[in-house]
Design a protein around this motif. Structure first.
Motif, PDB file in Angstrom:
ATOM      1  N   ALA A  94      -5.801   2.216  43.305  1.00 19.29           N
ATOM      2  CA  ALA A  94      -5.937   0.878  42.444  1.00 19.29           C
ATOM      3  C   ALA A  94      -7.264   0.220  43.018  1.00 19.29           C
ATOM      4  O   ALA A  94      -8.029  -0.529  42.121  1.00 19.29           O
ATOM      5  CB  ALA A  94      -4.753  -0.110  42.885  1.00 19.29           C
ATOM      6  N   PHE A  95      -7.544   0.135  44.148  1.00 18.35           N
ATOM      7  CA  PHE A  95      -8.834  -0.481  44.732  1.00 18.35           C
ATOM      8  C   PHE A  95     -10.115   0.013  44.298  1.00 18.35           C
ATOM      9  O   PHE A  95     -11.089  -0.674  43.701  1.00 18.35           O
ATOM     10  CB  PHE A  95      -8.855  -0.239  46.151  1.00 18.35           C
ATOM     11  N   LEU A  96      -9.937   1.458  44.095  1.00 22.48           N
ATOM     12  CA  LEU A  96     -11.431   2.256  43.535  1.00 22.48           C
ATOM     13  C   LEU A  96     -11.288   2.304  42.198  1.00 22.48           C
ATOM     14  O   LEU A  96     -12.526   1.842  41.595  1.00 22.48           O
ATOM     15  CB  LEU A  96     -11.443   3.594  43.894  1.00 22.48           C
ATOM     16  N   LEU A  97     -10.239   2.342  41.433  1.00 17.64           N
ATOM     17  CA  LEU A  97     -10.142   2.369  39.939  1.00 17.64           C
ATOM     18  C   LEU A  97     -10.383   0.891  39.409  1.00 17.64           C
ATOM     19  O   LEU A  97     -11.325   0.577  38.373  1.00 17.64           O
ATOM     20  CB  LEU A  97      -8.985   2.773  39.520  1.00 17.64           C
ATOM     21  N   ARG A  98     -10.000  -0.019  39.988  1.00 20.83           N
ATOM     22  CA  ARG A  98     -10.101  -1.470  39.428  1.00 20.83           C
ATOM     23  C   ARG A  98     -11.672  -1.997  39.698  1.00 20.83           C
ATOM     24  O   ARG A  98     -12.201  -2.399  38.725  1.00 20.83           O
ATOM     25  CB  ARG A  98      -9.054  -2.344  40.037  1.00 20.83           C
ATOM     26  N   SER A  99     -12.213  -1.450  40.977  1.00 18.14           N
ATOM     27  CA  SER A  99     -13.388  -1.865  40.992  1.00 18.14           C
ATOM     28  C   SER A  99     -14.554  -1.075  40.382  1.00 18.14           C
ATOM     29  O   SER A  99     -15.709  -1.723  40.164  1.00 18.14           O
ATOM     30  CB  SER A  99     -13.586  -1.951  42.702  1.00 18.14           C
ATOM     31  N   LEU A 100     -14.126  -0.360  39.721  1.00 21.07           N
ATOM     32  CA  LEU A 100     -15.046   0.503  38.756  1.00 21.07           C
ATOM     33  C   LEU A 100     -14.679   0.434  37.309  1.00 21.07           C
ATOM     34  O   LEU A 100     -15.131   1.149  36.474  1.00 21.07           O
ATOM     35  CB  LEU A 100     -15.304   1.829  39.169  1.00 21.07           C
ATOM     36  N   GLY A 101     -14.003  -0.635  36.990  1.00 22.19           N
ATOM     37  CA  GLY A 101     -13.726  -1.108  35.699  1.00 22.19           C
ATOM     38  C   GLY A 101     -12.629  -0.512  34.906  1.00 22.19           C
ATOM     39  O   GLY A 101     -12.300  -0.782  33.724  1.00 22.19           O
ATOM     40  N   ALA A 102     -11.558   0.066  35.640  1.00 20.27           N
ATOM     41  CA  ALA A 102     -10.392   0.700  34.889  1.00 20.27           C
ATOM     42  C   ALA A 102      -9.248  -0.280  35.052  1.00 20.27           C
ATOM     43  O   ALA A 102      -9.198  -1.202  35.918  1.00 20.27           O
ATOM     44  CB  ALA A 102      -9.833   1.906  35.499  1.00 20.27           C
ATOM     45  N   GLU A 103      -8.284  -0.163  34.209  1.00 21.96           N
ATOM     46  CA  GLU A 103      -6.988  -0.947  34.243  1.00 21.96           C
ATOM     47  C   GLU A 103      -6.010   0.132  35.030  1.00 21.96           C
ATOM     48  O   GLU A 103      -6.073   1.335  34.499  1.00 21.96           O
ATOM     49  CB  GLU A 103      -6.709  -1.426  32.988  1.00 21.96           C
ATOM     50  N   VAL A 104      -5.278  -0.498  35.711  1.00 19.56           N
ATOM     51  CA  VAL A 104      -4.329   0.283  36.473  1.00 19.56           C
ATOM     52  C   VAL A 104      -2.680  -0.297  36.269  1.00 19.56           C
ATOM     53  O   VAL A 104      -2.568  -1.217  36.291  1.00 19.56           O
ATOM     54  CB  VAL A 104      -4.578   0.414  37.979  1.00 19.56           C
ATOM     55  N   SER A 105      -1.929   0.639  36.303  1.00 13.65           N
ATOM     56  CA  SER A 105      -0.596   0.450  36.404  1.00 13.65           C
ATOM     57  C   SER A 105       0.347   1.344  37.327  1.00 13.65           C
ATOM     58  O   SER A 105      -0.335   2.304  37.648  1.00 13.65           O
ATOM     59  CB  SER A 105       0.063   0.131  35.142  1.00 13.65           C
ATOM     60  N   TRP A 106       1.477   0.939  37.604  1.00 10.56           N
ATOM     61  CA  TRP A 106       2.586   2.015  38.394  1.00 10.56           C
ATOM     62  C   TRP A 106       3.732   1.677  38.109  1.00 10.56           C
ATOM     63  O   TRP A 106       4.158   0.794  37.353  1.00 10.56           O
ATOM     64  CB  TRP A 106       1.836   1.885  39.807  1.00 10.56           C
ATOM     65  N   ASP A 107       4.696   2.293  38.687  1.00  6.85           N
ATOM     66  CA  ASP A 107       6.106   2.246  38.319  1.00  6.85           C
ATOM     67  C   ASP A 107       6.457   0.836  38.831  1.00  6.85           C
ATOM     68  O   ASP A 107       6.225   0.277  39.930  1.00  6.85           O
ATOM     69  CB  ASP A 107       6.958   3.174  39.313  1.00  6.85           C
ATOM     70  N   SER A 108       6.930   0.166  37.860  1.00  5.39           N
ATOM     71  CA  SER A 108       7.301  -1.552  38.337  1.00  5.39           C
ATOM     72  C   SER A 108       8.442  -1.708  39.089  1.00  5.39           C
ATOM     73  O   SER A 108       8.556  -2.527  39.847  1.00  5.39           O
ATOM     74  CB  SER A 108       7.718  -2.054  36.770  1.00  5.39           C
ATOM     75  N   GLU A 109       9.196  -0.578  39.283  1.00  2.00           N
ATOM     76  CA  GLU A 109      10.412  -0.617  40.552  1.00  2.00           C
ATOM     77  C   GLU A 109       9.718  -0.341  41.802  1.00  2.00           C
ATOM     78  O   GLU A 109      10.203  -0.593  42.877  1.00  2.00           O
ATOM     79  CB  GLU A 109      11.602   0.391  39.977  1.00  2.00           C
ATOM     80  N   LEU A 110       8.646   0.376  41.599  1.00  4.51           N
ATOM     81  CA  LEU A 110       8.195   0.583  43.203  1.00  4.51           C
ATOM     82  C   LEU A 110       7.117  -0.575  43.648  1.00  4.51           C
ATOM     83  O   LEU A 110       7.350  -0.566  44.899  1.00  4.51           O
ATOM     84  CB  LEU A 110       6.806   1.789  42.828  1.00  4.51           C
ATOM     85  N   TYR A 111       6.444  -1.375  42.858  1.00  5.90           N
ATOM     86  CA  TYR A 111       5.585  -2.264  43.417  1.00  5.90           C
ATOM     87  C   TYR A 111       5.343  -3.436  42.342  1.00  5.90           C
ATOM     88  O   TYR A 111       5.279  -2.839  41.148  1.00  5.90           O
ATOM     89  CB  TYR A 111       4.364  -1.953  44.121  1.00  5.90           C
TER      90      TYR A 111
END
Lengths: 580, 448
Positions: A336-353
């Protein structure tokens, strides 16, 4: 009675004997316990020194003692922290007494009166300027990220751990905002990140999750003291960084404490690295048009700088437009850190975090980062292994996803931290050209001779481009979509860029460095004619270079041999297959 | 909603028993008879409703639960293409995901304690008494007073008021009446090793989780060489520690067989020994006899001869020296070479001095610590299967020691008990045992 003779002086009253002081004597002078003395020295940045002559410093005793400069210790005498240490000792005595008498009320009272201290003046004393402090962040961040994950214990207090956690997340959120990440290396130890901030390169290590074992040989008290100081420095740095970028600090405001729900949400956003940092003032930032600037100036140096800035800007946003879903078995935080800092939008399993913004089934998802042998198929979505993200960051461009399909054997994850002049494996060139969106001619020519291809490379390049165009027509739409991003990048870049020397580009992006080194060497060569010292220096440099070159040659030869052997074997097996 | 209600089988709720048995609750036996199945069932029901409907069913309105089906809609049922096992595995719970532990709100007590702490923190920096007495919250105090919790710009001059600033010189004056205490100049210059050694040294390229073949081999070779050296030096110590001039087993055996006529070369040995005995030289000093004594004349002559010999020798020496005049070039060359060698040595020593790691304690710092390595068969292709290596904290400590920021230390092990406790049977017991044994023996004798 012994009379002092004329011109005689008592031994060990001047020089090294008085310039140095042993640790034991220093403790005596400061009236501190060894633990407190160690703590004070760490906080104040006073280090043990080696005397030139052990015998003189030890007043005749040449044993291996630890020495300090006497002046350092004298300076320590004025430190207000010493008073606080003594107060803390008294506090502990009182507490112990109350608890021994089982007088809990009194104990609570005493505990509330714990003497506190602040070390702002020490931070300022040790780092007179902001950049001085930034330069020391390597150590600070590694320790802070380490302590953010340590379980609390009798030696590591919960307060410190919580503080480290907060700082770690605030730092990562700022890095995302500033888009300053340059390199990442996933080693068996953990993740090495490198960022560039205010002209300083900062490298730090974050361990893999759940990896840390308790090591009894490490003195936790000492490490805690280091972390305590570094946490203080880091929070000052963060304040300055945030406010200079027109952001509010702390990112989760104290004024918002009335609305508990809101604060909770903000907190989880901060920790899931999806927080939108609040601006302190609404200022419209006008984006300076670089192209115009480049057209206006005729200066060559400036042009070069502008070109660099351009490539850097494009590298900052390599994931722009990507919506990435991180599967649950992948390390969420680093991705998430790398992807977001280079312009991407990220998501994950809402039950996980907490902090998930879109679901896996959403049509907008362009990439799925997954670390399983197979991935659920969906149209218009690319499934990749986590290494795709790391390699894309390092090579400054989206890597073609077909090498990183789930279940596929991955290309090696190369370290971007290799220094100049060291051996670069040939896989590096392949990966670099792939990151640029080119199709490297290496690797796929299993049945053709290599010599034929290398004869006219320029023609080949054109041919390959044509091939790609023809391929596009046949490709399924899912593949096409992901290719668009690469294609766009390709058009942007001038043709000269392609022909540039590949080796220099990837591992160390600072090209001008080479020129500087070359110029320096020339200067040295000229000076060597006059001075013996410089001549020797030059000789030494040349010797080490020769050694390096020899090593590289050896390795490349070895690799070439291996490749040739492989090719021959492949041919043989092919022939055998044909015969069958 | 209709369909759902129909599908879900409600857990059966047992009818509560109306009659209550009368029994004594005095003993433990009686306690068992309390029936909590009713409460459990009610709780289970509540949980069930929460999971499946997201709250208490009895409190929801009928309109929310049921829909009056006014229109008969002929709609083709959409084919559900999800696999059966996916359906089973899907999370159907309507209860929100648990909040991570770290996000949980603080307890009331800890908040109170914290509040108190912040207020007292405010006291470190001068805070107006009025503010403290106004019963402001800690947050408000923090906001008002810069210099707490690091929420101000340390490096710009005008963020703090004079009162809020801490000035070490002022403190020094307060302490000992000294003014203008300054940090010593050398504090600007860090120890040599702090500049030389990297703060965070990045792992070798071969330590990548998915390394290149060459890089990995290079790392393995490097570590192997290190280990090999270590083992070799250990072996050499062992060799050195072995006692010298101690007979080996072979020699011992040989010695024990000597003289028995078993050994084949025994006869030769004996011969050699006898020969040695016969040729033993005597060191008896000859007595000086009167006729052997030299007279004055002889002595004078001897003196003359010796002087002549000396003169000849001196003459020869002079001739050699004079001759050297013609080979000055050669000598000079030799001198130059000697000087060169001296300079080389000097440089070598200088280099060695530069490379030397300063010794700041009893122990030596580990300048080249062992790298974490994965062997070829331990390598896995994916990040998921990776078993991490190493410990960051250990790494950091070694780095601090290598940079001479800390003196190298070793954790002291607790001493074991110096003497082993000896256990002894009490005399009375021992005597009884002895007697018993005697009787046993007697019986055995009788039997035999």
């Amino acid at each position: 009675m012994v009379y002092k003779k004329h011109g005689m002086k008592k031994k060990y009253t001047a020089g090294e004997a008085t310039a140095y002081i042993s640790r034991k004597n220093a403790r005596k002078k400061l009236q501190l316990s060894l633990a407190d003395f160690r703590r004070l020295c760490i906080l104040k940045g006073i280090y043990p020194r080696e005397p030139k002559s052990r015998k003189k410093a030890g007043k005749g005793a040449a044993s291996n003692r630890t020495y300090y400069y006497t002046k350092d210790i004298q300076f320590l005498l004025h430190e207000p922290l010493i008073e606080k240490f003594r107060a803390h000792k008294v506090f502990l005595k009182k507490l112990k007494k109350a608890e021994g008498r089982r007088d809990w009320k009194k104990a609570d009272q005493v505990r509330d009166q714990r003497p506190l201290y602040n070390m702002d003046h020490i931070v300022l004393e040790r780092y007179p300027t902001f950049n001085d402090a930034l330069r020391d962040m390597d150590d600070a961040l590694t320790m802070i990220f380490m302590f953010a994950r340590i379980p609390k214990s009798s030696t590591v207090h919960a307060e410190l751990v919580a503080n480290c956690r907060r700082i770690a997340f605030e730092w990562m959120n700022f890095c995302i905002h500033a888009q300053c990440i340059r390199k990442v290396f996933v080693s068996i130890k953990g993740y090495y990140y490198q960022v560039e901030l205010k002209g300083e390169t900062i490298t730090w290590l974050v361990a893999h999750e759940f990896a840390q074992e308790h090591n009894e040989d490490v003195d936790y008290k000492v490490m805690r003291t280091f972390t305590e100081f570094y946490a203080n420095v880091a929070s000052f740095i963060l304040f300055k960084l945030y406010t200079e970028d027109n952001l509010k600090y702390p990112p989760i405001g104290q004024k918002d404490y009335d609305d508990d729900e809101y604060v909770k949400r903000q907190q989880s956003d901060l920790e899931s690295l999806t927080l939108e940092l609040r601006k302190s003032k609404a200022i419209e930032e006008s984006e300076d048009d670089i192209d115009e600037l480049a057209a206006a100036t005729g200066d060559e140096g400036l042009q070069k700088a502008i070109e660099q800035e351009k490539t850097q800007r494009s590298q900052k946003n390599i994931f722009k437009g990507c919506k990435v879903f991180i599967s649950r078995e992948c390390p969420r935080a680093p991705l998430a850190f790398l992807l977001r800092s280079l312009g991407a939008e990220v998501s994950w399993d809402s039950e996980l975090y907490p902090g998930a913004s879109f679901k896996l089934d959403d049509d907008c998802v362009t990439h799925l980062v997954i670390d399983r042998p197979t991935a659920p198929q969906k149209l218009g979505r690319q499934a990749v292994q986590p290494q795709w993200v790391f390699d894309s960051v390092n090579f400054g461009g989206l890597m073609p996803t077909n090498d990183y399909v789930p279940g596929a054997e991955l290309p090696p994850h190369l370290s971007p931290f290799v220094k100049e002049g060291q051996y670069v494996p040939p896989d590096m060139e392949v990966l670099q050209s792939k990151a640029r969106g080119e199709d490297p001619g290496i690797g796929k020519d299993s049945d053709e001779e290599v010599d034929e291809e290398s004869d006219d490379e320029a023609e080949d390049l054109e041919e390959e481009e044509e091939e790609e165009e023809t391929e596009e027509a046949e490709e399924p739409p899912a593949k096409k979509m992901a290719k668009v991003a690469i294609e766009e990048k390709k058009e942007d870049k001038p043709k000269e860029f392609k022909k540039r020397d590949v080796k220099a580009a990837g591992r160390d992006k600072q090209e001008p460095k080479e020129d500087v080194i070359e110029a320096e060497k020339n200067k040295l060569a000229r000076a060597a004619q006059t001075s013996k010292k410089r001549k020797r220096l030059l000789e030494r440099i040349e010797k080490s270079e020769r050694k390096d070159r020899g090593r590289i040659e050896k390795l490349t030869n070895k690799r070439a041999k291996i490749d040739a052997a492989k090719k021959a074997e492949a041919k043989k097996s092919k022939k055998a297959a044909k015969l069958d | 909603m209709k369909a759902q209600l129909h599908d879900i089988v409600m857990p059966e709720v047992e009818e509560p028993k109306t009659k209550r048995a009368k029994f004594s609750r005095k003993t433990k036996k009686g306690w068992k008879k309390i029936d909590i199945s009713q409460e459990e069932a009610a709780l289970e029901q509540k949980r069930f409703e929460e999971i499946h409907f997201g709250g208490d069913l009895s409190k929801t309105k009928d309109e929310d639960l049921f829909v009056i089906d006014r229109k008969p809609v002929k709609k083709k049922k959409e084919l559900d293409r999800t696999c059966y096992h996916d359906k089973i595995l899907a999370n159907k719970s309507k209860v929100a995901a648990a909040v991570p532990v770290e996000n949980r709100p603080e307890s009331r007590k800890s908040i109170l304690h914290n509040d108190n702490m912040l207020k007292r923190k405010a006291k470190i920096v001068d805070v107006a008494r009025t503010d403290l007495s106004k019963k402001l919250t800690a947050e408000q105090i923090l906001e008002k007073n810069k210099g707490l919790n690091n929420n101000y710009d340390l490096w710009s001059a005008n963020t703090l008021t004079e009162k809020q600033k801490f000035i070490p010189a002022k403190h020094a004056k307060h302490l000992r009446g000294l003014e203008g205490v300054k940090a010593p100049k050398h504090m600007k210059f860090k120890p040599k090793m702090m500049e030389k050694v990297e703060k965070v040294s990045v792992a070798h390229a071969g330590a990548s989780y998915n390394p290149d073949y060459d890089d990995h081999q290079a790392l393995l070779l490097q570590e192997h060489n290190k280990e090999f050296k270590k083992v070799k030096s250990e072996d050499s110590y062992k060799e050195k520690a072995k006692p010298k001039n101690v007979a080996t087993e072979e020699e011992m055996a040989r010695e024990s067989m000597r003289g028995l006529g078993i050994l084949p070369d025994e006869d030769d040995d004996d011969q050699y020994e006898t020969e040695e005995e016969s040729t033993e030289p005597g060191f008896v000093k000859k007595p000086v006899r009167a006729e052997d004594r030299k007279d004055k004349k002889q002595r004078r002559k001897e003196k003359r001869v010796l002087a002549a010999q000396r003169a000849v020798r001196r003459k020869k020496q002079m001739a050699i020296l004079l001759n050297q005049f013609y080979s000055i070039k050669k000598i000079k060359k030799g001198l130059r070479e000697h000087e060169k060698e001296l300079e080389k040595q000097k440089e070598f020593r200088k280099e060695k001095q530069e490379k030397r790691v300063p010794r700041i304690g009893v122990l030596k710092a580990d300048m080249n610590p062992d790298q974490d390595v994965k062997l070829s068969e331990e390598l896995v292709g994916t990040l998921r299967q990776l078993v991490p290596e190493g410990n960051v904290l250990t790494d950091r400590l070694k780095s601090f020691e290598a940079r001479t920021m800390l003196e190298p230390r070793k954790k002291q092990k607790r001493h074991k008990q110096a003497f082993k406790t000896k256990w002894q049977q009490k005399r009375t017991f021992r005597e009884w045992d002895e007697q018993f044994e005697k009787e046993l023996k007697k019986e055995e004798k009788m039997e035999s």
